[in-house]
Design an enzyme around this catalytic site. Structure first.
Site, PDB file in Angstrom:
ATOM      1  N   SER A  21       0.498  -1.101   0.046  1.00 10.50           N
ATOM      2  CA  SER A  21       0.197   0.083   0.175  1.00 10.50           C
ATOM      3  C   SER A  21       0.609   1.388  -0.035  1.00 10.50           C
ATOM      4  CB  SER A  21      -0.924   0.066   1.145  1.00 10.50           C
ATOM      5  OG  SER A  21      -0.322   0.238   2.401  1.00 10.50           O
ATOM      6  N   LYS A  53       0.784   4.465   6.678  1.00 12.35           N
ATOM      7  CA  LYS A  53       0.124   5.001   5.724  1.00 12.35           C
ATOM      8  C   LYS A  53       0.806   6.602   5.922  1.00 12.35           C
ATOM      9  CE  LYS A  53      -2.829   2.093   5.101  1.00 12.35           C
ATOM     10  NZ  LYS A  53      -2.728   1.333   3.783  1.00 12.35           N
TER      11      LYS A  53
END
Length: 194
Positions: A49, A88
């Site tokens: 990700s 993230k």
């Protein structure tokens, strides 16, 4: 008699040296334990990700209890998966509205550059959007609020088309954030300070 005294002193010195060495080792281990329990976090990237900026298997050091800023890379407890961690990037701060239109980020209706996406966007040069259109107003349907709430953040992965991030899991409360990434130490050839 003289040799006996020298031998006893030598054994006494050796015994003292061994005890001091053991105590020093215990002290150093205790410092490392406390450091990595309360100040630092040692984590590994799992998944894609954050590609191409972070790859699966990269090893990171993050600092706990830091002030969080827009653009920081954070390690957080996954909201819907027990004992899982996510890596993230912080995109939206408390009070912000977040919008993506035509691959462009708007915070509070102001265009924001995302230079950390340049390399990833090159992979989608055929006209495909790297970040699909989105507005934090969509989260008002599921979470009842379109602005990032107090003590919360809007986070996204750098590999926008595959990232499970705030667009799907909602705002991230500060208490779910373990730390702010400050160092990638593995692989060694990609050693980076943030």
């Amino acid at each position: 008699m003289h040799n006996k005294n020298i031998k006893e002193k030598s054994e006494e010195s050796l015994g003292r040296f061994i005890i001091q060495t053991i105590l020093l080792a215990v002290f150093i281990l205790a410092i490392f334990y406390l450091l990595f329990t309360f100040v630092l976090s040692n984590d590994a990237v799992s998944g894609i990700s954050m590609q191409p900026n972070f790859e699966d298997g990269d090893r990171l050091i993050s600092v706990r209890h830091r002030n969080i800023k827009r653009g920081d890379i954070v390690i957080l407890k996954a909201p819907h998966t027990k004992n899982a961690l996510y890596i993230k990037r912080v995109v939206g701060m408390p009070g912000d509205t977040v919008k993506f239109k035509d691959d462009t980020l708007y915070i509070n209706n102001r265009k924001k550059n995302e230079p950390y996406l340049t390399q990833g966007k090159k992979l989608y040069a055929n006209g495909e959007l790297y970040t699909n259109n989105f507005t934090s107003g969509k989260l008002a349907v599921t979470q009842g609020i379109s602005r990032v709430p107090k003590n919360s953040y809007f986070v996204m992965g750098d590999h926008r088309n595959v990232s499970r991030d705030s667009r799907l899991i909602g705002y991230i409360n500060k208490n779910r954030i373990i730390g702010v990434v400050k160092l990638r130490y593995w692989p060694v050839q990609k050693l980076t300070f943030y």
